[in-house]
Write a protein that holds these residues in place. Sequence first.
Motif, short mmCIF file in Angstrom:
data_model
loop_
_atom_site.label_atom_id
_atom_site.label_comp_id
_atom_site.label_asym_id
_atom_site.label_seq_id
_atom_site.Cartn_x
_atom_site.Cartn_y
_atom_site.Cartn_z
N LEU A 26 3.58 0.69 7.40
CA LEU A 26 4.93 0.54 6.83
C LEU A 26 5.22 -0.92 6.54
O LEU A 26 5.83 -1.26 5.52
CB LEU A 26 5.98 1.11 7.79
CG LEU A 26 6.10 2.64 7.81
CD1 LEU A 26 7.05 3.09 8.90
CD2 LEU A 26 6.56 3.16 6.46
N GLN A 27 4.78 -1.81 7.44
CA GLN A 27 4.95 -3.24 7.22
C GLN A 27 4.24 -3.68 5.94
O GLN A 27 4.80 -4.42 5.13
CB GLN A 27 4.40 -4.04 8.41
CG GLN A 27 5.32 -4.11 9.59
CD GLN A 27 6.60 -4.86 9.26
OE1 GLN A 27 6.60 -5.83 8.50
NE2 GLN A 27 7.70 -4.39 9.80
N LEU A 28 3.00 -3.23 5.78
CA LEU A 28 2.22 -3.61 4.59
C LEU A 28 2.88 -3.09 3.32
O LEU A 28 2.94 -3.79 2.31
CB LEU A 28 0.79 -3.07 4.70
CG LEU A 28 -0.10 -3.72 5.79
CD1 LEU A 28 -1.44 -3.01 5.87
CD2 LEU A 28 -0.30 -5.20 5.50
N ILE A 29 3.40 -1.87 3.41
CA ILE A 29 4.08 -1.29 2.24
C ILE A 29 5.31 -2.12 1.89
O ILE A 29 5.59 -2.43 0.73
CB ILE A 29 4.45 0.19 2.51
CG1 ILE A 29 3.17 1.03 2.53
CG2 ILE A 29 5.44 0.71 1.49
CD1 ILE A 29 3.34 2.42 3.08
N ARG A 30 6.06 -2.55 2.91
CA ARG A 30 7.25 -3.37 2.70
C ARG A 30 6.88 -4.74 2.14
O ARG A 30 7.48 -5.21 1.18
CB ARG A 30 8.00 -3.54 4.03
CG ARG A 30 9.40 -2.96 4.00
CD ARG A 30 9.98 -2.88 5.39
NE ARG A 30 9.68 -1.61 6.02
CZ ARG A 30 9.57 -1.42 7.33
NH1 ARG A 30 9.72 -2.43 8.17
NH2 ARG A 30 9.32 -0.24 7.81
N GLU A 31 5.85 -5.37 2.73
CA GLU A 31 5.43 -6.70 2.27
C GLU A 31 5.00 -6.67 0.81
O GLU A 31 5.26 -7.60 0.05
CB GLU A 31 4.26 -7.21 3.11
CG GLU A 31 4.64 -7.76 4.46
CD GLU A 31 3.41 -8.01 5.32
OE1 GLU A 31 2.40 -8.50 4.78
OE2 GLU A 31 3.47 -7.68 6.52
N ASN A 32 4.30 -5.60 0.44
CA ASN A 32 3.78 -5.51 -0.92
C ASN A 32 4.82 -4.97 -1.90
O ASN A 32 4.56 -4.88 -3.09
CB ASN A 32 2.55 -4.60 -0.95
CG ASN A 32 1.34 -5.29 -0.34
OD1 ASN A 32 0.66 -6.07 -1.00
ND2 ASN A 32 1.09 -5.03 0.93
N GLU A 33 5.98 -4.58 -1.35
CA GLU A 33 7.07 -4.04 -2.17
C GLU A 33 6.58 -2.93 -3.07
O GLU A 33 6.85 -2.92 -4.27
CB GLU A 33 7.74 -5.15 -2.98
CG GLU A 33 8.50 -6.12 -2.08
CD GLU A 33 9.09 -7.29 -2.84
OE1 GLU A 33 9.00 -7.29 -4.09
OE2 GLU A 33 9.64 -8.18 -2.19
N VAL A 34 5.85 -1.99 -2.48
CA VAL A 34 5.39 -0.85 -3.27
C VAL A 34 6.17 0.40 -2.87
O VAL A 34 6.77 0.44 -1.80
CB VAL A 34 3.87 -0.62 -3.11
CG1 VAL A 34 3.09 -1.78 -3.69
CG2 VAL A 34 3.50 -0.40 -1.65
N ASP A 35 6.13 1.39 -3.74
CA ASP A 35 6.82 2.65 -3.50
C ASP A 35 6.02 3.47 -2.51
O ASP A 35 4.82 3.65 -2.66
CB ASP A 35 6.93 3.40 -4.85
CG ASP A 35 7.80 4.64 -4.73
OD1 ASP A 35 8.06 5.06 -3.58
OD2 ASP A 35 8.20 5.16 -5.78
N ILE A 36 6.73 3.95 -1.47
CA ILE A 36 6.03 4.72 -0.44
C ILE A 36 5.44 6.00 -1.02
O ILE A 36 4.44 6.53 -0.54
CB ILE A 36 6.98 5.02 0.76
CG1 ILE A 36 6.18 5.52 1.96
CG2 ILE A 36 8.05 6.02 0.36
CD1 ILE A 36 6.95 5.54 3.24
N TYR A 37 6.07 6.50 -2.13
CA TYR A 37 5.56 7.72 -2.75
C TYR A 37 4.39 7.43 -3.69
O TYR A 37 3.80 8.33 -4.26
CB TYR A 37 6.68 8.43 -3.53
CG TYR A 37 7.72 9.02 -2.61
CD1 TYR A 37 7.43 10.15 -1.85
CD2 TYR A 37 8.98 8.45 -2.50
CE1 TYR A 37 8.37 10.70 -0.99
CE2 TYR A 37 9.93 8.99 -1.66
CZ TYR A 37 9.62 10.12 -0.91
OH TYR A 37 10.55 10.65 -0.06
N ASP A 38 4.11 6.16 -3.92
CA ASP A 38 3.00 5.83 -4.82
C ASP A 38 2.24 4.63 -4.23
O ASP A 38 2.19 3.55 -4.82
CB ASP A 38 3.55 5.50 -6.23
CG ASP A 38 2.43 5.37 -7.24
OD1 ASP A 38 1.33 5.91 -6.97
OD2 ASP A 38 2.65 4.73 -8.28
N ILE A 39 1.67 4.84 -3.08
CA ILE A 39 0.99 3.75 -2.37
C ILE A 39 -0.30 3.38 -3.11
O ILE A 39 -1.14 4.26 -3.34
CB ILE A 39 0.64 4.18 -0.93
CG1 ILE A 39 1.90 4.59 -0.18
CG2 ILE A 39 -0.07 3.05 -0.18
CD1 ILE A 39 1.63 5.25 1.16
#
Lengths: 277, 189
Positions: A26-39
């Motif tokens: 979740l941290q990596l997803i937040r840092e990269n500012e990507v959509d959780i539905y389109d990782i």
Amino acid sequence: MTVSTPHTDMPRFRLPVYEGPLDLLLQLIRENEVDIYDIPIAQITRQYLDRLAEWQALDLVLAGDYLVMAATLVEIKSRMLLPAPPRQDEIEVDPREALVAQLLEYQRYTGAAETLRDWEAFRASLYFRNATEIAGDYILPMEQSSLTGRDLHRAFLSVLSAAGVPEAPVSAVVPRRRVSLRVKMAEILRAVHGAAEGLPFESILSIETSRADCVLAFLAMLELIRIGRINAVQRGPFGDIQLVARTDGGGDPAAAAESISDPPLRSTVSKASGVGA
Amino acid sequence: MSLESDNPLDRAASLEALLFVGSEPLSIEALSRALLCSEEELIAAVGDLQTRLDSSGSSLQILSIAGGYQLATRPAYSVIIGRLLARQRGKLSRPALETLSIIAYRQPITQPEIEAVRGVGCASVLTTLIERELIEEAGRRAAPGRPILYRTTQNFLHYFALEDLADLPPLEDAASPDEVRSAMDSVDP
């Protein structure tokens, strides 16, 4: 929690502050500012593995959970590279689906945990009167059935330590147990029926000679409570625990004690209380 | 009816006495029984006493907590009290709070079910929570291995100043598998 990019020329003291692989993802997803539905699974997997390698360089022992997630990510990545097998129902299954569902579920509870953190801080600013020994004529009654097995266990341990019952030496010859659980139950039941004011919990143990006898007496008491012949009552916080006979369906104590010594235990007891009532 | 119980102000003062001696939350039933009044009258008395505490500048307040009423100091006085008292054990760690929130919403729940949500083992966290009497065992699930079920305690409510479990903040709705799928489809080109 801010995570900066590591500077290789600086001493490393940053320790992993993640609560597990899901938290790290979740941290990596937040840092990269990507959509959780389109990782972007390739990118995230690479960063995830980098982070793990970084920790290994720090000689941190990695929890197996992180490695399981690494394997899952690599598996998803490889499945996304392959063409999806043709399916009759024409619903294309995204290999990331299960992972996304798991991340979303986890995220729900981390939000709730943040709220609890705030409430904990608020509650910590409130103070209540502590329970004090009251010298008055009345004490606050304990709520019915608020005495738990845990309380009895604690009381038992305190009796054991107070009595300082010595353990038998390891080399001792183990004698045959002459007292069975049923005999002990009958003994306790008789004693409880004999005491009008209730029998102090400690008294069933104080006459015992060995730890094994204490344990037997304790088990016999628990069994009597379980089958509903006696109740354990504590009249106030930190008060003495009293064993009292159950008045409902108790019947003749002698007959009840008798019935306990006859196998089979359960059916005999229920029959006896039926007769007694 | 005795003289005091006809007088709402005296009833409020009597209530104050009861709350003072009660070292744990006292239920509406227990309080109304002691004051020989109806539950509606008791709730009115709680309001009267709270108003009185507010207007007299008292450091005390009535709290509706863990299924009953209890007198507590107001938050503003915590700094002063902190100078008098010795420091208690620390706050809960983040893993403990996460585990606790999963148990709170999904109780009764087994250890493997908690671990499936968190993605990490939580055996030691559970031990800590049991020691602090925030959770307790609630029987076993009738499933292979008969895993132990856990639930939150009365002390949990008190620890977070909750009246009952319904006071927990509403959890974001869980996304169903279909919702996850359609959300993922909508971002795909």
